[in-house]
Design an enzyme around this catalytic site. Structure first.
Site, PDB file in Angstrom:
ATOM      1  N   LYS A  80     -19.875 -61.395 -14.683  1.00 18.45           N
ATOM      2  CA  LYS A  80     -19.047 -60.338 -14.099  1.00 18.45           C
ATOM      3  C   LYS A  80     -17.668 -60.927 -13.831  1.00 18.45           C
ATOM      4  O   LYS A  80     -17.532 -62.141 -13.629  1.00 18.45           O
ATOM      5  CB  LYS A  80     -19.690 -59.890 -12.777  1.00 18.45           C
ATOM      6  CG  LYS A  80     -19.319 -58.519 -12.339  1.00 18.45           C
ATOM      7  CD  LYS A  80     -20.235 -57.446 -12.885  1.00 18.45           C
ATOM      8  CE  LYS A  80     -19.762 -56.088 -12.453  1.00 18.45           C
ATOM      9  NZ  LYS A  80     -20.587 -54.999 -12.955  1.00 18.45           N
ATOM     10  N   VAL A 184     -22.656 -39.237 -13.457  1.00 20.48           N
ATOM     11  CA  VAL A 184     -24.057 -39.378 -13.862  1.00 20.48           C
ATOM     12  C   VAL A 184     -24.904 -38.225 -13.314  1.00 20.48           C
ATOM     13  O   VAL A 184     -25.716 -37.636 -14.040  1.00 20.48           O
ATOM     14  CB  VAL A 184     -24.645 -40.736 -13.400  1.00 20.48           C
ATOM     15  CG1 VAL A 184     -26.096 -40.861 -13.841  1.00 20.48           C
ATOM     16  CG2 VAL A 184     -23.829 -41.898 -13.951  1.00 20.48           C
TER      17      VAL A 184
HETATM   18  P1  NAD Z   1     -19.042 -40.831  -9.553  1.00 18.76           P
HETATM   19  O1  NAD Z   1     -18.010 -41.394  -8.652  1.00 18.76           O
HETATM   20  O2  NAD Z   1     -18.608 -40.072 -10.764  1.00 18.76           O
HETATM   21  O3  NAD Z   1     -20.028 -39.867  -8.731  1.00 18.76           O
HETATM   22  C1  NAD Z   1     -20.442 -40.127  -7.434  1.00 18.76           C
HETATM   23  C2  NAD Z   1     -20.524 -38.785  -6.726  1.00 18.76           C
HETATM   24  O4  NAD Z   1     -21.083 -38.992  -5.426  1.00 18.76           O
HETATM   25  C3  NAD Z   1     -19.163 -38.118  -6.532  1.00 18.76           C
HETATM   26  O5  NAD Z   1     -19.217 -36.779  -6.957  1.00 18.76           O
HETATM   27  C4  NAD Z   1     -18.936 -38.226  -5.019  1.00 18.76           C
HETATM   28  O6  NAD Z   1     -18.165 -37.154  -4.501  1.00 18.76           O
HETATM   29  C5  NAD Z   1     -20.360 -38.208  -4.500  1.00 18.76           C
HETATM   30  N1  NAD Z   1     -20.516 -38.756  -3.157  1.00 18.76           N
HETATM   31  C6  NAD Z   1     -19.913 -39.824  -2.599  1.00 18.76           C
HETATM   32  N2  NAD Z   1     -20.347 -40.003  -1.341  1.00 18.76           N
HETATM   33  C7  NAD Z   1     -21.277 -39.044  -1.110  1.00 18.76           C
HETATM   34  C8  NAD Z   1     -22.092 -38.717  -0.007  1.00 18.76           C
HETATM   35  N3  NAD Z   1     -22.034 -39.407   1.120  1.00 18.76           N
HETATM   36  N4  NAD Z   1     -22.940 -37.670  -0.130  1.00 18.76           N
HETATM   37  C9  NAD Z   1     -23.009 -36.965  -1.273  1.00 18.76           C
HETATM   38  N5  NAD Z   1     -22.238 -37.231  -2.348  1.00 18.76           N
HETATM   39  C10 NAD Z   1     -21.399 -38.258  -2.275  1.00 18.76           C
HETATM   40  O7  NAD Z   1     -19.987 -42.059  -9.961  1.00 18.76           O
HETATM   41  P2  NAD Z   1     -21.039 -42.122 -11.162  1.00 18.76           P
HETATM   42  O8  NAD Z   1     -20.405 -42.799 -12.325  1.00 18.76           O
HETATM   43  O9  NAD Z   1     -21.683 -40.802 -11.312  1.00 18.76           O
HETATM   44  O10 NAD Z   1     -22.090 -43.164 -10.558  1.00 18.76           O
HETATM   45  C11 NAD Z   1     -23.014 -42.785  -9.549  1.00 18.76           C
HETATM   46  C12 NAD Z   1     -23.776 -44.008  -9.108  1.00 18.76           C
HETATM   47  O11 NAD Z   1     -24.465 -44.573 -10.224  1.00 18.76           O
HETATM   48  C13 NAD Z   1     -22.909 -45.136  -8.551  1.00 18.76           C
HETATM   49  O12 NAD Z   1     -23.617 -45.794  -7.543  1.00 18.76           O
HETATM   50  C14 NAD Z   1     -22.731 -46.061  -9.755  1.00 18.76           C
HETATM   51  O13 NAD Z   1     -22.496 -47.398  -9.351  1.00 18.76           O
HETATM   52  C15 NAD Z   1     -24.084 -45.931 -10.423  1.00 18.76           C
HETATM   53  N6  NAD Z   1     -24.061 -46.215 -11.862  1.00 18.76           N
HETATM   54  C16 NAD Z   1     -23.238 -45.506 -12.689  1.00 18.76           C
HETATM   55  C17 NAD Z   1     -23.235 -45.783 -14.052  1.00 18.76           C
HETATM   56  C18 NAD Z   1     -22.373 -45.001 -15.006  1.00 18.76           C
HETATM   57  O14 NAD Z   1     -22.615 -45.046 -16.223  1.00 18.76           O
HETATM   58  N7  NAD Z   1     -21.374 -44.257 -14.541  1.00 18.76           N
HETATM   59  C19 NAD Z   1     -24.078 -46.793 -14.577  1.00 18.76           C
HETATM   60  C20 NAD Z   1     -24.917 -47.495 -13.702  1.00 18.76           C
HETATM   61  C21 NAD Z   1     -24.905 -47.190 -12.340  1.00 18.76           C
END
Ligand code: NAD
Length: 373
Positions: A80, A184
């Site tokens: 990383k 996601v």
């Molecule tokens: P994102 O930022 O697009 O979506 C996160 C969502 O959660 C947002 O809509 C935000 O408004 C909402 N949110 C934040 N705090 C909140 C709360 N307290 N209550 C309810 N909703 C809340 O992120 P993402 O890319 O969709 O990723 C989501 C999770 O999955 C993260 O933890 C990320 O690390 C993990 N992840 C993502 C990927 C990827 O391909 N994007 C891959 C592996 C892991």
């Protein structure tokens, strides 16, 4: 803790500090383990309060990548990068190109990609200087937005969890609660809706709530603070880490926890607690590895079919982990670590045989038949 003490105790192979005052670059790359292949993991840009905080983060994240790649069956190690700086004010073409040159100097031991606050545009600048990066734009042979692939992996993990708990793989008529419908969560919602699940969801972003309502009118919105109280078959954390903690665990009325968020358990003991409460916890870093699997095939030529084929295996691997958890009477997160460690150990022990004519690899040296590694 002293730097060497931290590196040594966490088992890292190499930690490299890069600096380029001309563009204000201060970066650390941590290579945790390359037994299975080159270390792959994204680069995060963050305004760390101290250098130590940046080091702790990069050590923790790179170790996580070793386990994630190993349990996912990838021939990759864990690494990383972190860039210390304010992503709003400190980004520049020069900074990412300079970072790319440093990555190039690692000669393929580390491959980078996007992470928090590092975008496709930033990686495109890295890509000018090194081919040791993935997550480049689709027009340059990259794999594009990872969210649909991450969501597919979570969906396969959910099917495995349902098979384990209910003896039936289908999501049809299952009640699923989504905490977070961002990149996601939105894609996962579409898969669940198509499969016939009943969806409850929450978010704190008005625009993401609206987008979800429009795409899936039958889904019911719940206030963020009430999401842990909904009776359901699957609770799916897709927002932030550490959502399973002392304050929430006792409120859960679910049989399964299965979501995309990284590090859902505030502490490892919460995984043991879930086991005691008879709540199945899907192996988080396996089921959210769809995005990693997807970028990992950029080098051999990305294709949607190859990516999906790889991600579909999350179903079987999840079931294998549930079996270890049951057979050895350990929590799922412990079983997942165990499977990852077993794979690394077994591959590290396979017989090393003489690789053929070494003359061409060491020009000017004579070939030696009894070459000892
Ligand atoms: P994102 O930022 O697009 O979506 C996160 C969502 O959660 C947002 O809509 C935000 O408004 C909402 N949110 C934040 N705090 C909140 C709360 N307290 N209550 C309810 N909703 C809340 O992120 P993402 O890319 O969709 O990723 C989501 C999770 O999955 C993260 O933890 C990320 O690390 C993990 N992840 C993502 C990927 C990827 O391909 N994007 C891959 C592996 C892991």
């Amino acid at each position: 803790m002293a730097t060497f003490e931290s590196i040594y105790s966490m088992g890292h192979e190499q930690v490299v500090y890069f600096s380029d005052p001309s563009c204000n670059l201060k970066a650390i790359v941590a290579i945790h383990n390359t037994t299975l292949g080159p270390a792959l993991g994204g680069t995060r840009m963050w305004n760390y309060a101290t250098e130590e905080e940046a080091l702790v983060d990069v050590l923790r994240l790179s170790k996580g990548m070793t386990y994630k790649a190993a349990v996912s069956g990838l021939n990759l190690g864990g690494g990383k990068g972190v860039i210390i700086g304010d992503p709003k004010t400190d980004k520049s073409e020069a900074l990412f190109r300079s970072y790319g040159r440093f990555i190039e100097s690692l000669n393929g031991r580390y491959i980078t990609a996007e992470d928090v606050n590092v975008t496709v545009d930033d990686i495109e600048n890295v890509y000018v200087e090194t081919s040791n990066c993935v997550g480049v734009a689709k027009v340059h042979g990259g794999s594009g937005n990872p969210a649909p692939y991450t969501a597919l992996g979570v969906f396969r993990g959910m099917e495995a969890s349902l098979t384990k708990v209910f003896g039936k793989r289908s999501v049809r008529d299952r009640v699923v609660v989504l905490q977070g419908v961002g990149a996601v969560g939105f894609e996962l919602g579409k898969l669940l809706d198509k499969g016939g699940a009943k969806i409850f969801f929450t978010d704190i972003s008005e625009s993401n709530i609206e987008r979800f309502k429009e795409a899936i009118p039958s889904a019911e919105y719940v206030n963020p603070e009430e999401i842990f109280d909904i009776e359901c078959d699957v609770h799916s954390p897709c927002a932030l880490g550490a959502s399973i903690n002392d304050n929430t665990i006792g409120r859960l009325k679910t049989k399964i926890i299965c979501g995309a968020a990284n590090n859902q358990l505030a502490e490892d003991r919460h995984g043991d607690d879930l086991k005691n409460r008879n709540i199945l916890y899907a192996p988080d870093y396996l089921i959210n590895a769809g995005g990693l699997m997807n970028v990992s095939i950029e080098f051999e030529g990305w294709s949607d079919t190859k990516s999906r084929r790889m991600i579909d295996k999350i179903y079987d691997t999840s079931l294998a982990i549930f079996k270890i958890s049951e057979d050895e009477d350990i929590a799922v997160h412990t079983a997942t670590d165990r499977l990852a460690r077993r794979r690394i150990e077994s591959i590290s022990k396979i017989k090393t045989s003489f690789l053929g004519n070494i003359g061409h690899r060491f020009p000017g040296r004579k070939n030696r038949q009894n070459f000892v590694h």
